[in-house]
Design a protein around this motif. Sequence first.
Motif, short mmCIF file in Angstrom:
data_model
loop_
_atom_site.label_atom_id
_atom_site.label_comp_id
_atom_site.label_asym_id
_atom_site.label_seq_id
_atom_site.Cartn_x
_atom_site.Cartn_y
_atom_site.Cartn_z
N ALA A 1 13.08 2.98 -9.42
CA ALA A 1 11.69 3.30 -9.76
C ALA A 1 11.24 2.51 -10.98
O ALA A 1 10.11 2.01 -11.03
CB ALA A 1 11.56 4.81 -10.02
N VAL B 1 12.97 6.42 -4.53
CA VAL B 1 12.11 6.53 -5.71
C VAL B 1 11.12 7.69 -5.57
O VAL B 1 10.63 8.23 -6.57
CB VAL B 1 11.34 5.22 -5.98
CG1 VAL B 1 12.31 4.07 -6.22
CG2 VAL B 1 10.38 4.89 -4.84
N TYR B 2 10.83 8.11 -4.34
CA TYR B 2 9.84 9.17 -4.12
C TYR B 2 10.43 10.56 -4.26
O TYR B 2 9.69 11.55 -4.20
CB TYR B 2 9.25 9.03 -2.71
CG TYR B 2 8.53 7.74 -2.43
CD1 TYR B 2 7.48 7.31 -3.23
CD2 TYR B 2 8.89 6.94 -1.35
CE1 TYR B 2 6.81 6.12 -2.95
CE2 TYR B 2 8.24 5.75 -1.06
CZ TYR B 2 7.20 5.35 -1.87
OH TYR B 2 6.54 4.17 -1.59
N ASP C 1 10.57 -1.03 -9.92
CA ASP C 1 9.29 -1.11 -9.21
C ASP C 1 8.12 -1.18 -10.20
O ASP C 1 7.17 -1.96 -10.02
CB ASP C 1 9.10 0.12 -8.33
CG ASP C 1 10.03 0.20 -7.15
OD1 ASP C 1 10.94 -0.65 -7.03
OD2 ASP C 1 9.88 1.13 -6.34
N TYR D 1 6.11 9.06 -7.58
CA TYR D 1 7.50 8.75 -7.87
C TYR D 1 8.15 9.96 -8.53
O TYR D 1 7.68 10.44 -9.56
CB TYR D 1 7.60 7.53 -8.78
CG TYR D 1 7.58 6.20 -8.07
CD1 TYR D 1 6.84 6.00 -6.91
CD2 TYR D 1 8.32 5.13 -8.56
CE1 TYR D 1 6.82 4.78 -6.26
CE2 TYR D 1 8.31 3.89 -7.91
CZ TYR D 1 7.57 3.73 -6.76
OH TYR D 1 7.56 2.52 -6.11
N ASN E 1 9.54 -0.52 0.10
CA ASN E 1 10.42 0.64 -0.08
C ASN E 1 10.95 1.04 1.29
O ASN E 1 10.18 1.44 2.17
CB ASN E 1 9.67 1.81 -0.72
CG ASN E 1 9.18 1.47 -2.12
OD1 ASN E 1 8.06 1.00 -2.30
ND2 ASN E 1 10.02 1.71 -3.11
#
Length: 353
Positions: A162, A135-136, A165, A151, A183
Amino acid sequence: MKLLVTGGCGFIGSALIRLAVARGHAVFNLDALTYAANPANLSSVADLPSYTFAKVDLRDAAATADAVRQARPDAILHLAAETHVDRSIDGPMAFIETNVSGTANLLQAARDYRDSLPHQKRDDFRFLHVSTDEVYGALGAEGLFTETSAYQPNSPYAASKASSDMLVRAWGKTYGLPVLITNCSNNYGPCQFPEKLIPMVILSALRGATIPVYGGGENVRDWLFVEDHAEALLAVLEAGRVGEVYNIGGNAECRNIDLVTRLCSMLDTARPATRPYAEQISFVTDRPGHDFRYAIDAGKIKVELGWRPSTALDDGLARTVQWYLDNEAWWRPILDGRCGQERLGTRRASPPA
């Protein structure tokens, strides 16, 4: 505790359930039994009174709510997801339906169920959402993902996680659902479906097939042994602070090409062939949007909960190689069904006219 685990017949979910049952927890497993699920992963606990299974698809809101009410859990650990990046490139909508809509259905079912509980049980209830470092987005040659990293998902899979989340965060902030989010970095270990890199390399090598490596093999991942991940999830569930995010990493960065050659070397020793397995390596066209590097800063979970990975990469790889050598009865039917070894994720959008 009585735990409801979604996706418990999958790779990470089954490792979590085996550990939870061994720790004395009762587990209610919800799984839709899609292609990557395998009930054989839970053969060691399947007949125990502390284990219950229900075939439920989270995309079915009514069935999900019924199952949560039936399970009456003290906590929900949400692992069910479509997870393969290459599949998300070829068919993104399945990832939206399961990872986003399915998560929303489960959150609503959990909210309604928790509201029905007596005061103390309502306060003690927890919802743990298991997500990914993808997601990062991607890192350069240096730096680490932290819990406050922005994100920036780059694949349909990462975008769907993402989104889920954010839904979990919203249900926590808006409705007061006691949520936790983790994560994690790339998992590996026994019972992993053959479409993922490590089992794909092992089984391609054993079959005498080409071992495909994307691009030049320079992409870097942080590798986390699945049993260490299961330990971390229970630590977060039992002692994590409500509303917090915890990154879970293996402290084991490795370039893809180095990982593949290490696996080949281990196979050369464990099951020698007529030529070195590394001679089967072939560099193939990279997949679209392939993130260069992921790396996790797991300092928060270490400081707050005392967790750190206990399995060194070479030890975990050796255990994984040996498991696949010893368990052909597990993986042979998958390959015979022509699932898990085909090349996916090569579709690109047409350029604008």
